[in-house]
Structure formats: structure tokens, C-alpha cells
Design an enzyme around this catalytic site. Sequence first.
Site, mmCIF file in Angstrom:
data_model
loop_
_atom_site.group_PDB
_atom_site.id
_atom_site.type_symbol
_atom_site.label_atom_id
_atom_site.label_comp_id
_atom_site.label_asym_id
_atom_site.label_seq_id
_atom_site.Cartn_x
_atom_site.Cartn_y
_atom_site.Cartn_z
ATOM 1 N N TYR A 147 -2.506 -0.744 10.092
ATOM 2 C CA TYR A 147 -2.528 -1.023 8.658
ATOM 3 C C TYR A 147 -1.239 -0.538 8.000
ATOM 4 O O TYR A 147 -0.590 -1.283 7.252
ATOM 5 C CB TYR A 147 -3.740 -0.351 8.015
ATOM 6 N N SER B 72 0.841 -1.198 0.000
ATOM 7 C CA SER B 72 0.000 0.000 0.000
ATOM 8 C C SER B 72 0.873 1.244 0.000
ATOM 9 O O SER B 72 2.009 1.225 0.505
ATOM 10 C CB SER B 72 -0.898 0.012 1.248
#
Length: 239
Positions: free
Chosen positions: A145, A131
Site C-alpha cells: 500500500y 496517502s
Amino acid sequence: MTNRKTHILVTGASRGIGKAILESFDAADIAAVGQSTTGDNGLLQSDFASADDVSRFWQEALDQLDGRIDILINNAGIFDPNPIASAEELWLDSWQRTMQINLTASAQLCRLAVLHFQESQAHGRIINIASRAAYRGDSPEHWHYAASKGAMVAMTKTIARAYASEDILAFAICPGFTMTGMAEDYLESRGGDKLLRDIPLGRVAQPEEIASMAKYCALDAPPSMTGAVLDANGASFVR
């Protein structure tokens, strides 16, 4: 020349990026299987929240692919909020769950894949879907995350450096916002127009765009690219 099909395993393939990746492969040349938590629609079932289930899933995938996996694509992940004001036990549980699903399960599969490639003395490739958060960070509710994706990038680089001499290659792809159910919910909750103004391209990525990058890394990227981290964020973060 060989007519042998390439065998590919894709995790998190029920929707979004993973589904687009799985559907991008030509069945005439590729034998690909996908994973999801529920195992619906012909996918293999595995709940990556359970570390014990990962090895079982790998063996099931091997059995379905006649004992050979050539390419592993780790896409499975969650994006649950974890406010720092939560009770400590709840906050820690959320942190550990995200790490298990996003990072540890991927690490388990990477390990099993490397051992499989070594045992068969065949080249192999690993593609990890990370990501933009690995480099830019994420919201105050998503420390876990961002941390999981940063670690995934570091793991990918380490695998690439460690096993390139054995023709085991590794790549990471770092999407920004992508039009999946997970991102759509987040965009809506945070005020989509404001977040879109932060993307010079003016829109989020489509799953098919990320799938095309994963397919390239899996089938066409030259070996010298091993260790590469590819960005796909509409220039919202450039390195």
C-alpha cells in the site's frame, strides 16, 4: 464567459472520500460521474483489478459525458493486509493486486486523460488521492500500500512537470486516517485509542475535509500550484 458545464470523472465513488468528492459538486455547474466496482447507485461499473477493463471504463465515461472529460480524480484503492509470513505466491499475488488497483489503473487513466486533453487542445486537471503512507510508510502488513501511494505521488509530480506548458495540471492529496469503512476497520484492529494519540489534532479526518481539498484542486487552485502535494493528517506527519 461560458455556460459550459465542467465534466468530472471520480473513481472509487461508492463510499468514503470518493463519495464525498462526487457529492461536493454542484449539479448546476458540474456534470460528474463516478465509478465503483459494482456499479450500484448510478455509478459506472469497472473492476480495476483487470487492466483490460480500464480502457473500456474510460470510453464509457466519455460517452456518458458527451465525449469530454475536463477533470480526472483518481480515488479508487484498496488497503488489504499482506503479512510477510504468507506463502510467497499469496504474498506476490496480493502485492500485484494492490499495485494494479491503486497505481496501474490510475496510471492508465492518467495516460488516457492526458491524451484526451492533448487531442482536444483543452486544459485539463488530474487529482490523485494518495496517502500519508507515501512519505511516512505504513504497517508491516502494508508495504504494498505504501509503495503504491509513494509511486502515485511521484507519477503526479512527473505529469505536472511534463505537461504544465500544455495547461494540463496535476495535484496529489495525501490524507492520513480518514473516517471511511476501510480506515475504521484498521483502527479497530490496531487499537484505535493508541493510534489516535499519534494524531496531534486528536481525531481522524472526515471524508468531507478531503473532498473540499479535491474540489479546490479541481476548480479553484491556481495553475502555479500544479505539482503540489497537499497533506491532511492532523499533523501526525509533517514535512
